[in-house]
Design a protein around this motif. Structure first.
Motif, PDB file in Angstrom:
ATOM      1  N   LYS A 317       0.881  -1.241   0.148  1.00 18.67           N
ATOM      2  CA  LYS A 317      -0.269   0.050  -0.037  1.00 18.67           C
ATOM      3  C   LYS A 317       1.039   1.234   0.028  1.00 18.67           C
ATOM      4  CE  LYS A 317      -3.400  -2.397   2.884  1.00 18.67           C
ATOM      5  NZ  LYS A 317      -4.509  -2.599   1.775  1.00 18.67           N
ATOM      6  N   ILE A 318       0.412   2.194  -0.582  1.00 21.68           N
ATOM      7  CA  ILE A 318       1.168   3.688  -0.216  1.00 21.68           C
ATOM      8  C   ILE A 318       0.096   4.778   0.560  1.00 21.68           C
ATOM      9  CG2 ILE A 318       2.061   5.521  -1.607  1.00 21.68           C
ATOM     10  CD1 ILE A 318       2.498   4.025  -3.708  1.00 21.68           C
ATOM     11  N   PHE A 319       0.937   5.147   1.646  1.00 19.04           N
ATOM     12  CA  PHE A 319       0.248   6.128   2.437  1.00 19.04           C
ATOM     13  C   PHE A 319       0.733   7.483   1.998  1.00 19.04           C
ATOM     14  CE2 PHE A 319       0.308   8.766   6.453  1.00 19.04           C
ATOM     15  CZ  PHE A 319      -0.611   8.765   6.607  1.00 19.04           C
ATOM     16  N   VAL A 320      -0.168   8.387   1.733  1.00 21.01           N
ATOM     17  CA  VAL A 320       0.001   9.735   0.969  1.00 21.01           C
ATOM     18  C   VAL A 320       0.240  10.744   2.310  1.00 21.01           C
ATOM     19  CG1 VAL A 320      -0.415  11.442  -0.650  1.00 21.01           C
ATOM     20  CG2 VAL A 320      -0.776   8.851  -1.057  1.00 21.01           C
ATOM     21  N   VAL A 321       1.269  11.382   2.486  1.00 18.67           N
ATOM     22  CA  VAL A 321       1.173  12.511   3.485  1.00 18.67           C
ATOM     23  C   VAL A 321       0.815  13.765   2.972  1.00 18.67           C
ATOM     24  CG1 VAL A 321       2.762  13.531   5.116  1.00 18.67           C
ATOM     25  CG2 VAL A 321       3.034  11.129   4.732  1.00 18.67           C
ATOM     26  N   PRO A 322       0.066  14.725   3.490  1.00 17.05           N
ATOM     27  CA  PRO A 322      -0.302  15.805   2.791  1.00 17.05           C
ATOM     28  C   PRO A 322       0.967  16.636   2.392  1.00 17.05           C
ATOM     29  CG  PRO A 322      -1.644  15.314   4.732  1.00 17.05           C
ATOM     30  CD  PRO A 322      -0.762  14.293   4.797  1.00 17.05           C
ATOM     31  N   LYS A 323       0.585  17.436   1.142  1.00 11.67           N
ATOM     32  CA  LYS A 323       1.520  17.915   0.666  1.00 11.67           C
ATOM     33  C   LYS A 323       2.383  19.146   1.164  1.00 11.67           C
ATOM     34  CE  LYS A 323      -2.201  20.776  -1.642  1.00 11.67           C
ATOM     35  NZ  LYS A 323      -3.110  20.148  -0.645  1.00 11.67           N
ATOM     36  N   LYS A 324       3.404  19.500   0.404  1.00  8.39           N
ATOM     37  CA  LYS A 324       4.002  20.821   0.721  1.00  8.39           C
ATOM     38  C   LYS A 324       4.439  21.376  -0.373  1.00  8.39           C
ATOM     39  CE  LYS A 324       5.976  19.422   5.195  1.00  8.39           C
ATOM     40  NZ  LYS A 324       7.174  18.863   6.033  1.00  8.39           N
ATOM     41  N   ALA A 325       4.724  22.693  -0.550  1.00 12.44           N
ATOM     42  CA  ALA A 325       5.334  23.439  -1.569  1.00 12.44           C
ATOM     43  C   ALA A 325       6.629  22.755  -2.084  1.00 12.44           C
ATOM     44  CB  ALA A 325       5.296  24.903  -1.509  1.00 12.44           C
ATOM     45  N   SER A 326       6.870  22.873  -3.427  1.00 13.13           N
ATOM     46  CA  SER A 326       8.217  22.292  -4.126  1.00 13.13           C
ATOM     47  C   SER A 326       9.040  23.413  -4.426  1.00 13.13           C
ATOM     48  CB  SER A 326       7.943  21.389  -4.941  1.00 13.13           C
ATOM     49  OG  SER A 326       9.276  21.043  -5.734  1.00 13.13           O
ATOM     50  N   ASN A 327      10.224  23.476  -4.297  1.00 13.52           N
ATOM     51  CA  ASN A 327      11.284  24.227  -4.635  1.00 13.52           C
ATOM     52  C   ASN A 327      11.803  23.957  -6.099  1.00 13.52           C
ATOM     53  OD1 ASN A 327      10.914  25.908  -2.236  1.00 13.52           O
ATOM     54  ND2 ASN A 327      12.360  24.670  -1.163  1.00 13.52           N
ATOM     55  N   SER A 402      -7.754  -4.011   4.372  1.00 12.81           N
ATOM     56  CA  SER A 402      -8.160  -4.996   3.308  1.00 12.81           C
ATOM     57  C   SER A 402      -7.437  -4.828   2.183  1.00 12.81           C
ATOM     58  CB  SER A 402      -9.860  -4.509   2.817  1.00 12.81           C
ATOM     59  OG  SER A 402     -10.315  -5.066   1.950  1.00 12.81           O
ATOM     60  N   PRO A 403      -7.064  -5.965   1.286  1.00  9.80           N
ATOM     61  CA  PRO A 403      -6.513  -5.831   0.056  1.00  9.80           C
ATOM     62  C   PRO A 403      -6.912  -5.061  -0.942  1.00  9.80           C
ATOM     63  CG  PRO A 403      -6.917  -7.994   0.928  1.00  9.80           C
ATOM     64  CD  PRO A 403      -7.787  -7.396   1.671  1.00  9.80           C
ATOM     65  N   LYS A 404      -8.067  -4.574  -1.069  1.00 10.33           N
ATOM     66  CA  LYS A 404      -8.658  -3.845  -1.913  1.00 10.33           C
ATOM     67  C   LYS A 404      -8.385  -2.408  -1.811  1.00 10.33           C
ATOM     68  CE  LYS A 404     -13.261  -2.622  -0.484  1.00 10.33           C
ATOM     69  NZ  LYS A 404     -14.676  -2.566  -0.981  1.00 10.33           N
ATOM     70  N   ILE A 405      -7.978  -2.034  -0.532  1.00  6.36           N
ATOM     71  CA  ILE A 405      -7.623  -0.629  -0.277  1.00  6.36           C
ATOM     72  C   ILE A 405      -6.005  -0.289  -0.505  1.00  6.36           C
ATOM     73  CG2 ILE A 405      -7.406   1.125   1.511  1.00  6.36           C
ATOM     74  CD1 ILE A 405     -10.129   0.656   0.574  1.00  6.36           C
ATOM     75  N   ARG A 406      -5.636   0.309  -1.492  1.00  9.55           N
ATOM     76  CA  ARG A 406      -4.269   0.358  -1.748  1.00  9.55           C
ATOM     77  C   ARG A 406      -3.455   1.769  -1.654  1.00  9.55           C
ATOM     78  NH1 ARG A 406      -2.723  -3.538  -5.341  1.00  9.55           N
ATOM     79  NH2 ARG A 406      -0.685  -2.929  -4.187  1.00  9.55           N
ATOM     80  N   VAL A 407      -4.437   2.722  -1.546  1.00  6.96           N
ATOM     81  CA  VAL A 407      -3.857   4.127  -1.278  1.00  6.96           C
ATOM     82  C   VAL A 407      -4.746   4.634   0.180  1.00  6.96           C
ATOM     83  CG1 VAL A 407      -3.842   6.331  -2.200  1.00  6.96           C
ATOM     84  CG2 VAL A 407      -3.596   4.687  -3.740  1.00  6.96           C
TER      85      VAL A 407
END
Length: 421
Positions: A317-327, A402-407
């Motif tokens: 699975k991939i856990f997505v951490v909320p974004k920050k501005a990129s330089n 659950s296996p169906k949850i990937r993100v």
């Protein structure tokens, strides 16, 4: 000794010939943008002596316009601009290309033509029916004084989702986070004579308020100075006042000036409040945040699909951490992606680099940061799960293990594309 009173040069309409601009406006006054529609050559008598257009030869007319816009050029800020609404016409059984003839004259002055916009106006003026096709558009010529000119184009982007195709939900990478850019065809109907009741100024060819507002929004900021050397009914001047800009106008017809002043007095409070309400309630930031959230989540989903297609890694699975501005140039945001499961970090990283450096992921504007974790516990109240086929609507009442949850992410998106058809 009587003190000399300073001449007022802002928020005034002069009963003067536009050919006298440099003799009339104080030399310390600079204009940010000029928005105007010159007289229609000799097709309309505006009831003034020595007027530009009526009674002149075509060459005299063009030379006078060149002289006027040379004066405008001189008093324009270095980052200033010029909008001219103008049309072709027929003479001796052929079309006279006035917009292009005038454009060439203005290039000789130093004006730089930046855009040619088609104004689709739906209604026509009487002489436009001389051909076998109805004329329902005019040209808007957009010039700048220098290559470095003021442009607030992001402020007029279309971010009202009811006006966007439903693709913005499934394909957020196709849309600028600030909204869809204006195209070069503008649809603004000509105001109907008398349609605004007692408020409305009667004029041969009034300009649409919303179109003028768009030009003002693109080219100026509050407190900037706006000029209309052919003020006519005063649409440019009144709209400037509503939007907290200063105005300067020139108009030979005293009746138009009187009507403008009366009109502005009647409508100022109403339209200033409307402007302030629009500014206060502007939700462009909400649209931008939603597009970036959709991109962040979809990036993870597309990455999973490609990794599994190319190498034998399953059920991570991939856990997505909320974004920050990129330089990084051309990147909008930096996003941390935590890879959860038993995967070989080196193999995954090498494969991920290949995938993210080509389309479609290279087009997302995301700078990804990868971290690897064998296991992670999630708070089902604060985390939301998405499948390998849908990251625009989280799975309700689902076990995040659950296996169906990937993100998985704290980002909550729950959109139904059918709501935006």
């Amino acid at each position: 000794m009587k003190l000399k009173t300073a001449k007022k040069t802002l928020n005034v309409i002069y009963n003067q010939d536009a050919r006298n601009i440099l003799d009339t406006i104080d030399s310390n006054t600079k204009v940010t943008t000029t928005i105007t529609s010159p007289p229609y050559y000799d097709m309309k008598d505006y009831d003034s002596d020595n007027q530009v257009g009526y009674g002149q030869t075509y060459e005299e007319y063009l030379n006078d316009l060149k002289s006027i816009f040379a004066g405008v050029f001189e008093i324009t800020e270095q980052n200033g601009t010029l909008w001219i609404i103008i049309d072709t016409f027929k003479r001796n059984n052929q079309v006279i290309t006035l917009p292009f003839d005038l454009s060439n004259k203005l290039k000789e002055i130093g004006w730089l033509l930046q855009d040619v916009i088609i104004w689709k106006k739906d209604k026509t003026v009487p002489w436009s029916t001389n051909g076998f096709m109805q004329r329902k558009f005019e040209y808007i010529l957009f010039f700048s004084k220098t290559a470095n000119y003021k442009s607030n184009k992001d402020s007029v982007r279309v971010y009202d989702t009811s006006q966007l195709k439903k693709w913005w939900i499934k394909y957020p990478e196709r849309y600028n986070p600030k909204g869809k850019a204006l195209d070069e065809v503008w649809e603004f109907p000509i105001p109907t004579q008398g349609s605004w009741g007692e408020e409305y100024i009667r004029h041969f060819c009034p300009l649409p308020q919303n179109m003028v507002a768009t030009m003002i929004q693109i080219s100026t900021d509050e407190n900037d100075n706006i000029l209309d050397p052919f003020a006519g009914s005063g649409t440019v001047l009144s709209q400037s006042a509503y939007m907290k800009r200063n105005y300067i106008g020139f108009e030979l017809n005293k009746n138009y000036i009187s009507m403008f002043k009366e009109y502005l007095e009647k409508t100022f409070s109403k339209y200033r409040k409307e402007y302030e309400l629009v500014i206060q309630n502007k939700d462009q930031g909400d649209f931008e945040n939603r597009i970036l959230n959709l991109r962040s989540l979809k990036f993870a989903r597309v990455l999973i699909a490609n990794i599994e297609k190319n190498i034998d890694f399953k059920n991570f699975k991939i856990f997505v951490v909320p974004k920050k501005a990129s330089n990084i140039k051309h990147k909008l945001l930096k996003v941390e992606y935590q890879i959860i499961g038993q995967v070989d970090e080196t193999i995954f990283t090498d494969e991920a680099k290949k995938i993210i450096n080509k389309a479609p992921l290279s087009k997302f504007g995301i700078e990804p940061i990868f971290k690897f974790i064998e296991a992670k516990k999630f708070n089902h109240k604060n985390h939301f799960g998405y499948t390998k086929t849908n990251t625009y609507s989280y799975v309700k009442n689902s076990d995040l293990d659950s296996p169906k949850i990937r993100v998985i992410s704290k980002i909550c998106v729950d959109l139904n594309e059918n709501d935006y058809l």
